[in-house]
Design an enzyme around this catalytic site. Structure first.
Site, PDB file in Angstrom:
ATOM      1  N   LYS A 234       0.845  -1.209   0.000  1.00 12.47           N
ATOM      2  CA  LYS A 234       0.000   0.000   0.000  1.00 12.47           C
ATOM      3  C   LYS A 234       0.875   1.253   0.000  1.00 12.47           C
ATOM      4  CE  LYS A 234      -1.581   1.463   4.148  1.00 12.47           C
ATOM      5  NZ  LYS A 234      -1.200   2.834   4.510  1.00 12.47           N
ATOM      6  N   ASN A 235       1.911   1.247   0.832  1.00 10.38           N
ATOM      7  CA  ASN A 235       2.706   2.471   0.995  1.00 10.38           C
ATOM      8  C   ASN A 235       3.704   2.710  -0.132  1.00 10.38           C
ATOM      9  OD1 ASN A 235       1.242   3.057   3.239  1.00 10.38           O
ATOM     10  ND2 ASN A 235       2.819   2.444   4.722  1.00 10.38           N
TER      11      ASN A 235
ATOM     12  N   CYS B 262      -4.468  12.111  13.695  1.00  7.58           N
ATOM     13  CA  CYS B 262      -5.185  10.863  13.498  1.00  7.58           C
ATOM     14  C   CYS B 262      -4.965  10.020  14.735  1.00  7.58           C
ATOM     15  CB  CYS B 262      -4.739  10.146  12.236  1.00  7.58           C
ATOM     16  SG  CYS B 262      -3.088   9.504  12.347  1.00  7.58           S
TER      17      CYS B 262
ATOM     18  N   ASP C 124       5.073   0.381  11.886  1.00 10.63           N
ATOM     19  CA  ASP C 124       3.854  -0.242  11.360  1.00 10.63           C
ATOM     20  C   ASP C 124       3.716  -1.709  11.782  1.00 10.63           C
ATOM     21  OD1 ASP C 124       3.208   2.132  10.176  1.00 10.63           O
ATOM     22  OD2 ASP C 124       3.773   1.530   8.147  1.00 10.63           O
TER      23      ASP C 124
ATOM     24  N   ILE D  97       8.419   6.692  16.861  1.00  5.58           N
ATOM     25  CA  ILE D  97       8.012   7.458  15.673  1.00  5.58           C
ATOM     26  C   ILE D  97       6.709   8.236  15.926  1.00  5.58           C
ATOM     27  CG2 ILE D  97       7.522   7.358  13.188  1.00  5.58           C
ATOM     28  CD1 ILE D  97      10.257   6.207  13.753  1.00  5.58           C
TER      29      ILE D  97
HETATM   30  N1  EPU Z   1       6.840  14.448  10.827  1.00  9.83           N
HETATM   31  C1  EPU Z   1       6.896  15.780  11.166  1.00  9.83           C
HETATM   32  N2  EPU Z   1       6.761  16.716  10.164  1.00  9.83           N
HETATM   33  C2  EPU Z   1       6.580  16.363   8.863  1.00  9.83           C
HETATM   34  C3  EPU Z   1       6.511  14.997   8.523  1.00  9.83           C
HETATM   35  C4  EPU Z   1       6.650  14.055   9.533  1.00  9.83           C
HETATM   36  O1  EPU Z   1       7.071  16.140  12.339  1.00  9.83           O
HETATM   37  O2  EPU Z   1       6.495  17.256   8.014  1.00  9.83           O
HETATM   38  C5  EPU Z   1       7.015  13.426  11.874  1.00  9.83           C
HETATM   39  C6  EPU Z   1       5.804  12.537  12.087  1.00  9.83           C
HETATM   40  O3  EPU Z   1       4.846  13.122  12.924  1.00  9.83           O
HETATM   41  C7  EPU Z   1       6.438  11.292  12.688  1.00  9.83           C
HETATM   42  C8  EPU Z   1       7.782  11.217  11.957  1.00  9.83           C
HETATM   43  O4  EPU Z   1       8.024  12.525  11.444  1.00  9.83           O
HETATM   44  O5  EPU Z   1       6.671  11.493  14.066  1.00  9.83           O
HETATM   45  C9  EPU Z   1       7.847  10.234  10.812  1.00  9.83           C
HETATM   46  O6  EPU Z   1       6.644  10.283  10.051  1.00  9.83           O
HETATM   47  P1  EPU Z   1       6.609  10.059   8.480  1.00  9.83           P
HETATM   48  O7  EPU Z   1       6.468  11.383   7.820  1.00  9.83           O
HETATM   49  O8  EPU Z   1       7.764   9.203   8.060  1.00  9.83           O
HETATM   50  O9  EPU Z   1       5.257   9.262   8.295  1.00  9.83           O
HETATM   51  P2  EPU Z   1       4.354   9.319   7.011  1.00  9.83           P
HETATM   52  O10 EPU Z   1       5.201   9.550   5.829  1.00  9.83           O
HETATM   53  O11 EPU Z   1       3.181  10.216   7.272  1.00  9.83           O
HETATM   54  C10 EPU Z   1       4.548   6.782   6.361  1.00  9.83           C
HETATM   55  C11 EPU Z   1       3.588   5.635   6.204  1.00  9.83           C
HETATM   56  C12 EPU Z   1       3.033   5.250   7.570  1.00  9.83           C
HETATM   57  C13 EPU Z   1       4.223   4.857   8.456  1.00  9.83           C
HETATM   58  C14 EPU Z   1       5.242   6.001   8.522  1.00  9.83           C
HETATM   59  C15 EPU Z   1       6.515   5.660   9.276  1.00  9.83           C
HETATM   60  C16 EPU Z   1       2.733   6.024   3.998  1.00  9.83           C
HETATM   61  C17 EPU Z   1       1.587   6.370   3.126  1.00  9.83           C
HETATM   62  N3  EPU Z   1       2.515   6.037   5.309  1.00  9.83           N
HETATM   63  O12 EPU Z   1       3.781   7.837   6.967  1.00  9.83           O
HETATM   64  O13 EPU Z   1       2.201   4.124   7.376  1.00  9.83           O
HETATM   65  O14 EPU Z   1       3.778   4.561   9.757  1.00  9.83           O
HETATM   66  O15 EPU Z   1       5.637   6.396   7.186  1.00  9.83           O
HETATM   67  O16 EPU Z   1       7.139   4.561   8.708  1.00  9.83           O
HETATM   68  O17 EPU Z   1       3.806   5.698   3.502  1.00  9.83           O
HETATM   69  C18 EPU Z   1       0.488   2.601   7.924  1.00  9.83           C
HETATM   70  O18 EPU Z   1       0.659   2.069   6.811  1.00  9.83           O
HETATM   71  O19 EPU Z   1      -0.207   2.059   8.842  1.00  9.83           O
HETATM   72  C19 EPU Z   1       1.110   3.882   8.198  1.00  9.83           C
HETATM   73  C20 EPU Z   1       0.690   4.701   9.163  1.00  9.83           C
END
Ligand code: EPU
Length: 424
Positions: free
Chosen positions: A25-26, A119, A308, A330
């Site tokens: 999915k990701n 969320c 995850d 995280i």
């Molecule tokens: N963060 C910030 N600022 C930003 C972006 C992120 O503070 O601008 C923080 C987040 O709050 C978190 C950390 O950085 O504490 C890492 O978050 P990340 O941005 O890597 O998460 P994401 O890109 O929103 C993706 C996956 C998630 C997975 C995370 C971590 C996708 C679509 N989603 O989310 O997947 O948990 O990376 O590996 O790729 C899931 O599939 O259940 C899911 C939540």
């Protein structure tokens, strides 16, 4: 009164057989977003049949893209993007919608994208997505809950992410791919899904180097072409089935269609707890038994242990002997499964970002409620390990990211059915 779907599980289960792992999915969601970068057709294979993909397809159709989705195939043509907008109703249910922001601004010069907001697993800001795009030359304001971004032309940047962010890295890579000049991104996420994005952008015509390390260089093109891509296997779905089989004595499960290189931290953890696991040509075989030794675990960006899989690992640790301290580094609020696992008889103490699990526990079937996608999977594992009947409510969370889970479990001989439950 509303009626929602639930899983009814009669345990304990003894799964036996093969499970074919679906596409990630990701990796698929960013691939769908990348289709916005070109007027040519993007064809995708191995797309998982999950709810988030259908929601993303709706999001893209609303912008004017033609999307034909018949999982595992999806064909996308964004030749006529007349409405570069991501409305609140869709973004609210799927934070990954933020992935359309950079491609839309790079391609259309403007975008109106709802702020995702928090969320169930945490606040999850998008400040780095916005900071990077602003440095590239977009004028950004946030009004009435929407990000409004516009530009007369983006320019390459040198940017260091404050924290490793998966979708943040992918979003800025996509913008950079349409900029004729060299962008350098530092402290990038190194996840396999980021490498997949880099491979896609290379095929579409951008020069991308360094993916898989924390420094990525992108020399974009003012026009990108289409292409055909096969989505990489879902390492989180694979890890979920591995933990599920490990938690159930006398199970014998073989996972096919996986990429074992992406599962390093997971396989290492399983070996350390004493799981009977073997990597073979056709996949990974795992046999469940009763002598697992608890191990501590910290979540970390790739190649560390994935957040995850934290909830599913916790369900497994309820069946291992000893104390396991699980640290979630995280997301600040990703422990909503703890209360539900405790209701089934697990011994778990929560303190800040740390959960201490003492096992093994005899779990007993109960009515439990899923709070998010991965928490749902941990409750399913617990339900399969428990004596008696478990009903996991609000399974729509699970349907967002797991393809045909009840069919896959039924094929392994597990007594799992989808039922409807009335909610007051
Ligand atoms: N963060 C910030 N600022 C930003 C972006 C992120 O503070 O601008 C923080 C987040 O709050 C978190 C950390 O950085 O504490 C890492 O978050 P990340 O941005 O890597 O998460 P994401 O890109 O929103 C993706 C996956 C998630 C997975 C995370 C971590 C996708 C679509 N989603 O989310 O997947 O948990 O990376 O590996 O790729 C899931 O599939 O259940 C899911 C939540």
């Amino acid at each position: 009164m509303v009626t929602l779907e639930a899983f009814q599980i009669n345990g304990p289960a003894r799964p036996r057989g093969n499970v074919a792992i679906s596409g990630a999915k990701n990796a698929a969601l960013p691939a769908l977003a990348a289709s916005l970068l070109t007027a040519e057709t993007i064809s995708l294979g191995n797309v998982p049949d999950v709810y988030d993909i259908r929601t993303f397809a709706r999001l893209l159709r609303g912008m004017g893209a033609e999307v034909q989705l018949e999982a595992p195939r999806c064909s996308l043509t964004a030749s006529n993007l007349n409405n570069p907008e991501a409305p609140y109703d869709l973004v609210r249910t799927m934070r990954a919608s933020i992935l359309v922001l950079c491609p839309l601004v790079a391609r259309c010069g403007r975008a109106r994208v709802s702020l995702p907001g928090g969320c169930a697993i945490g606040v999850r800001p998008v400040d780095m997505h916005l900071e990077g795009l602003e440095l590239m030359g977009a004028r950004i304001k946030v009004e009435h809950g929407y990000i409004l971004a516009e530009t007369d032309g983006l320019k390459p940047i040198d940017y260091t992410f404050r924290l490793k962010t998966v979708t943040g890295t992918e979003n800025l890579m996509m913008a950079a791919a349409l900029i004729d000049g060299e962008t350098r991104l530092a402290n990038c996420a190194e996840e396999p899904e980021v490498i997949f994005m880099a491979e896609m952008l290379r095929t579409m015509g951008a020069e991308v180097q360094g993916d898989g390390t924390d420094n990525i260089m992108i020399h974009g093109k003012s026009r990108l072409s289409g292409g055909s891509f096969s989505i990489i296997p879902d390492r989180i779905e694979a890890g979920t089935y591995l933990f599920l089989a490990a938690a159930l004595p006398d199970s014998e499960v073989t996972l096919t269609g996986i990429e074992t290189d992406h599962l390093g931290a997971v396989i290492q953890k399983l070996s350390r707890i004493g799981a009977d696991i073997e990597t073979k040509d056709e996949g990974v075989r795992i046999n469940g038994h009763r002598n697992l030794a608890a191990q501590h675990m910290d979540t970390a960006p790739y190649p560390g242990f994935p957040t995850d899989l934290q909830a599913q690992y916790m369900a497994l640790m309820t069946q291992a002997s000893g104390t396991s301290v699980i640290h979630e580094s995280i997301f600040e609020n990703r422990f909503q499964h703890v209360a539900e696992l405790s209701r089934m008889g697990a011994d778990i103490k929560l303190s800040g970002a740390q959960a201490t699990v003492i096992g093994p526990s005899r779990l007993s079937g109960a009515n439990v409620t899923a709070s998010d996608l991965r928490a749902s999977a941990s409750l399913v594992i617990a339900g399969l390990a428990a004596e008696g009947t478990t009903v996991v409510r609000r399974i729509y969370h699970l349907d967002r990211g797991y393809s045909s889970m009840e069919q896959k479990l039924q094929a392994l001989g597990c007594d799992v059915t989808r039922i409807k439950v009335d909610h007051a």
